[in-house]
Design an enzyme around this catalytic site. Structure first.
Site, PDB file in Angstrom:
ATOM      1  N   LYS B  78       0.889  -1.357  -0.061  1.00  0.00           N
ATOM      2  CA  LYS B  78      -0.151  -0.038   0.027  1.00  0.00           C
ATOM      3  C   LYS B  78       0.864   1.299  -0.023  1.00  0.00           C
ATOM      4  O   LYS B  78       1.954   1.397   0.700  1.00  0.00           O
ATOM      5  CB  LYS B  78      -0.883  -0.141   1.265  1.00  0.00           C
ATOM      6  CG  LYS B  78      -1.862   1.087   1.599  1.00  0.00           C
ATOM      7  CD  LYS B  78      -2.863   0.753   2.641  1.00  0.00           C
ATOM      8  CE  LYS B  78      -4.087   1.795   2.484  1.00  0.00           C
ATOM      9  NZ  LYS B  78      -4.924   1.846   3.734  1.00  0.00           N
ATOM     10  N   SER B 158      -9.838   1.937   2.666  1.00  0.00           N
ATOM     11  CA  SER B 158      -8.856   2.721   1.598  1.00  0.00           C
ATOM     12  C   SER B 158      -7.936   1.692   1.134  1.00  0.00           C
ATOM     13  O   SER B 158      -7.200   1.983   0.279  1.00  0.00           O
ATOM     14  CB  SER B 158      -8.273   3.609   2.434  1.00  0.00           C
ATOM     15  OG  SER B 158      -7.425   3.105   3.791  1.00  0.00           O
ATOM     16  N   SER B 182     -10.490  -0.153   6.935  1.00  0.00           N
ATOM     17  CA  SER B 182      -9.825  -0.139   5.596  1.00  0.00           C
ATOM     18  C   SER B 182      -9.173  -1.218   5.007  1.00  0.00           C
ATOM     19  O   SER B 182      -8.758  -1.405   3.931  1.00  0.00           O
ATOM     20  CB  SER B 182      -8.781   1.015   5.620  1.00  0.00           C
ATOM     21  OG  SER B 182      -9.396   2.137   5.492  1.00  0.00           O
TER      22      SER B 182
END
Lengths: 498, 493
Positions: B78, B158, B182
């Site tokens: 990420k 997210s 997330s």
């Protein structure tokens, strides 16, 4: 514990000033509060900056245990409450020398609570000043505005350095008291080894809260703890010398009195002292004050102290200046004045004790350190740490005085030689022929000769014994100044039949 | 060779160990798949050269018998994790081309265990979002589509890029972060497993901060066992993070096959919310049945403060974010929009550098911390947080784990929830409680809705109860036998 009143005459009568201080003291530590970067003074700009100090993403603060220990030590030295549970908060504001966008500080729960110190304002005039709190916080970096007309440069070497903010109660009532408080605090911190105390290097600086009121109001405030008895205060920021502290307060108090007497109201605000003009000017008003949006720093756990650790620090605490002063008076039989002067500075006290340890007479040692040595150090602007004359050498000189080897006058000559060239006091006396004559036979011969040469004076002195001084002078002269005056006096008295 | 990407992490590690293929082959295959998956917009920073050299080094280590826990496994990172030499921008314009000179502890741990960095993946800017529509790189497209439809769906957020990458077989696992859901929500939307461990188990050092007290790094993976292996590789005490826990990290994978006979499972009444689709309710009931059949005992429980969790979360998280994001001022790194004077420069830099959702949260956070509002909002929210934690503590006196739905709906289409931020925030309703309490939770794919989209069930365990959580998740996974895969439409797109 009484204080001379400091009154400022105004058009409507006398005024008094009430002062509370916030002293920022840099924690003596090789590393910063949360980042591990070095704290050395005078390094190349931006050479002592860890990732956290530059506010890089994802970097986190980790508390430096040494700084916590120093805060505890200071709290103990201020006879203050040590809070076993304290917490770090974030104080949010934007400025280029504040890379994180917030300062990590202790707002709601400081590590040290209330305490009290004794402060000597003038010789023998003592006051007690309450300590409100002490908390740990990070320093900001340094903005440099004068390198370039169009830009500001930022040096982050100081960013994240640990500070102790020590907040006093409004217990000072004259500029001298405020300066004395800072001086006393500095000595305590230096004795504890928790702050270097060098104001020129920014290791200590003070914010002063100034208000004025009519006589009697302060006493009401002390009785009730109700601040409404006092005037509106202004905070004078970042004063970095004792002189500026006093000048700024004097100016500010008069400014406030003028406003009130002209029918105006003092606005609560933050002010800066212009050291060149000797004036304070507004920095920001209460309305313009930042909303710092304090909240607990979620990157740090509450600071929980082990009572055993606090105890350990307590036991390792050195003697503090006031304790030392009392001991000097008691153990060495010194006057309060001498003891206070000798303990006004850690290094001076240490030097003095080293002199006494050589076996020198403590009172003479006090005179020599305070007068001869410091007279000379001050004149030449030399720090005691760099004194060319050692404690052992001074001790040697004093011993030569007390055992009658040299006169006080000759001792000063020895000191002069020690200062200029160094050496061993006894050898200097020998080499320079400064030994005084105490040999009774030798002195008697001189005395006999002088009496014989001056029969008239010898008769007169029997009527007027004070005139014996003339004979002492003659003998000293005849001996080339080396005669022991005490011995000369005794022999003269005997021979002249006094 | 393309079969290689369909392996789970566990299967791939077996194949590598048996010498059936090399880490280089495995890596190259995944790089090829990534190359063909551009329409998903999951991968945003190419690190293929590094991936291949890491794979070669991995093959060397395995030959020498020095294989780590995930030796040779391609891992997608990420954009929130700082990676040396690879742009780290948290999907925000404000970080510009920021290239961190330090590695996050999580990724460093993964590389130490033999992980191969296959690339950096997309996300919602600063991890703020539940749809991955808020990114400087543009939105991530879910690998999944509704049956017979071509509408673009969101992968959740997210960690949307991470979820899409795992779900589309573009990597064997991905570290994400979960501040309010997330990891778990995008895992549920894409039919994979997502784990948010106990707060402090995975270090936050080098993870671009959103809300410090709520940010939890954790793994997204194809199976429960894979997620257990990844968590073990990531977790551990870190002296650089003051909130890191100093605890032994057990072999979580060993707990996955463990029997749940006699395990007490709580079913919290408060997670039964208005407007929840029947199929989610049915799936939840099905989950209860599955666990009962596996020998667990299911009981109704109550966590009375649950309904206050979402409002409390949307005070605490923005408050911390408003302060954490103050450092992005254009002064030292990242993007700067130069204007005449300091304040105009700040305003232009932050105004142009932050996207709308980030600005919204910075504003909310600044507001709730302001003088005069602090007590009513932030302080109150912290008190609510304490109550929620106490609810969990009380409940875990009586049960071992809780079973809830992971999300209130299946994945939605682009722009469907964008108009009303509150609708978007409601996505987190089942997940934020575990963030506020710091307790571990896992999302396990459990079925498809009537349009063929994945749905997940969530298990929540007491603090450091990961092993129990993995045991229950393993049982749920086995019973659900979820084997659906997205159709690889992007390869022909």
């Amino acid at each position: 514990m009484s204080e001379p009143r400091y009154l400022i005459p105004g058009a409507t009568g006398d005024w008094e000033v009430v002062l509370g201080l916030e002293v920022h003291a840099q924690v003596l530590s090789t590393a910063k509060l949360f980042s591990g970067a070095s704290t050395d003074f005078g390094a190349q700009p931006n050479s002592q900056v860890a990732l956290l100090d530059a506010g890089l993403p994802g970097t986190l603060p980790v508390i430096n245990r040494k700084c916590v220990e120093q805060a505890i030590r200071t709290g103990l030295g201020l006879k203050a409450q040590i809070n076993e549970w304290s917490r770090f908060d974030r104080k949010n504001y934007f400025y280029p020398d504040l890379p994180l966008g917030y300062q990590i500080s202790q707002f709601a729960h400081p590590i040290v609570g209330e305490g009290e110190i004794d402060v000597e304002v003038e010789e023998g005039e003592w006051i007690k000043v309450g300590i409100e709190r002490l908390h740990l916080e990070q320093d900001a970096g340094k903005s440099i505005h004068d390198l370039d007309p169009a830009s500001t440069y930022v040096d982050l070497n100081r960013a994240g350095v640990a500070l102790m903010e020590i907040v006093s109660k409004p217990h000072m009532r004259s500029p001298a008291a405020a300066a004395a408080f800072v001086r006393t605090l500095r000595e305590i911190l230096r004795s504890l080894g928790t702050c270097g105390g060098d104001m020129e290097k920014g290791q200590m600086r003070a914010d002063v809260n100034v208000s004025v009121c009519k006589p009697g109001q302060y006493e009401k405030f002390r009785e009730t703890d109700d601040f409404s008895h006092l005037g509106t205060r202004c905070e004078l920021k970042n004063l970095n010398s004792m002189r500026f502290i006093q000048q700024a307060i004097e100016y500010e108090a008069r400014r406030q009195i003028e406003i009130i007497e002209d029918g105006g109201k003092v606005d609560q605000e933050t002010r800066l002292f212009d050291t060149v003009k000797g004036e304070t000017r507004s920095m920001r008003s209460k309305e313009e004050a930042h909303d710092y949006r304090y909240f607990p720093d979620p990157d740090l756990l509450p600071l929980v102290l082990d009572p055993a650790w606090i105890k350990e620090i307590q036991e390792s605490l050195p003697e503090l200046p006031n304790e030392k002063r009392e001991r000097f008076e008691k153990d060495y039989g010194l006057s309060a004045y001498d003891a206070a002067v000798l303990t006004s500075d850690t290094d001076r006290g240490r030097y003095y004790e080293a002199v006494v340890e050589t076996g020198a007479d403590p009172k003479l040692a006090a005179n020599w350190v305070n007068n001869e040595l410091y007279g000379r150090l001050n004149k030449e602007d030399v720090d005691i740490a760099d004194s060319p004359v050692s404690a052992a050498q001074i001790g040697g000189v004093i011993k030569l005085i007390t055992d009658g080897t040299i006169s006080s006058k000759a001792a000063k000559d020895v000191f002069e030689i020690l200062w200029e060239k160094g050496g061993d006091p006894a050898e200097i006396v020998e080499r320079e022929g400064l030994k005084q004559v105490s040999d009774t036979g030798e002195l008697e011969a001189i005395v006999d000769k002088i009496i014989a040469e001056n029969p008239e004076q010898a008769e007169q002195v029997k009527e007027k014994p004070k005139a014996m001084g003339w004979f002492v002078g003659q003998v000293m002269k005849a001996s080339g100044g080396k005669a022991n005056p005490q011995a000369v006096n005794e022999i003269l008295r005997k021979k002249l039949g006094l | 060779m393309s079969k290689l990407i369909e392996f789970t992490l566990t299967e791939a590690l077996e194949g590598l160990e048996k010498g059936e293929f090399t880490a280089r082959e495995l890596t190259q295959t995944h790089l090829d798949a990534i190359g063909a998956a551009a329409p998903l917009n999951a991968f945003i920073t190419d690190t293929s050269e590094r991936a291949l050299s890491m794979a070669d080094a991995s093959d060397e280590r395995r030959k020498k018998g020095e294989a780590g826990l995930i030796e040779g496994a391609p891992i997608a990172v990420k954009d929130l994790f700082c990676t040396v030499g690879a742009r780290t921008a948290a999907a925000s314009n404000i970080l510009g081309e920021f290239d961190p000179p330090y590695e996050s502890t999580i990724t460093a741990n993964l590389w130490k265990e033999g992980g191969v960095m296959i690339g950096k993946v997309n996300m919602d800017e600063f991890a703020m979002g539940s749809s991955n529509e808020h990114s400087r790189y543009g939105p991530v497209v879910s690998p999944w589509r509704r049956d017979g439809k071509n509408d673009k769906l969101v992968p959740g957020g997210s960690s949307g890029g991470s979820a899409a990458a795992v779900s589309a077989d573009l990597c064997l696992g991905a570290p994400g972060t979960d501040t309010g859901g997330s990891i778990r929500q995008p895992a549920a939307f894409t039919g994979i497993v997502g784990v948010k461990p106990t707060y402090g188990l995975c270090s936050r050092f080098g993870v671009v901060a959103f809300a410090s007290s709520l940010d939890h790094p954790g793994p997204l993976a194809k199976t429960v066992e894979d997620s257990a292996i990844l968590l073990r590789s990531m977790a551990g005490h870190d002296k650089n993070d003051s909130t890191s826990l100093d605890v032994e990290i057990p072999d979580y994978a060993a707990a996955v096959g463990r029997s749940v006979k006699g395990l007490k499972v709580g079913v919290p009444a408060e997670y039964q919310v208005d407007g929840m689709p029947d199929e989610i309710r049915d799936l939840w009931n099905q989950g209860v049945e599955w666990l009962k059949e596996a020998g667990a005992e299911c009981v109704d429980v109550s966590l009375p403060h649950t309904k206050y969790a979402l409002p409390a979360y949307y005070i605490v998280a923005p408050a911390e974010a408003s302060s954490n994001l103050a450092r992005y001022d254009g002064m030292r790194y990242g993007a700067r929009v130069e204007k005449d004077g300091l304040v105009p420069t700040y305003e232009a830099t932050r105004g142009e550098g932050f996207g709308a959702e980030v600005q919204r949260r910075v504003l909310i956070g600044t507001y709730v911390l302001s003088a005069g509002y602090y007590d009513a909002y932030y302080l109150k929210a912290q008190k609510v947080r304490q109550r929620i934690l106490q609810d969990f503590r009380d409940t875990f006196e009586n049960v071992d784990v809780l079973l809830t739905p992971a999300t209130p709906s299946a994945a939605f289409g682009f722009g469907e929830r964008d108009a009303d931020p509150i609708q978007m925030y409601l996505n987190d309703i089942f997940t934020v409680t575990a963030n506020l309490a710091g307790v571990p939770a896992i999302s396990v794919p459990a079925g498809l809705d009537n349009q063929g989209l994945p749905l997940g069930l969530q298990l929540i365990a007491p603090a450091l109860g990961e092993e129990t959580m993995f045991a229950a998740a393993g049982a749920l996974e086995k019973a659900a036998n979820f084997s659906a895969k997205p159709k690889r439409w992007w390869e022909s797109a």
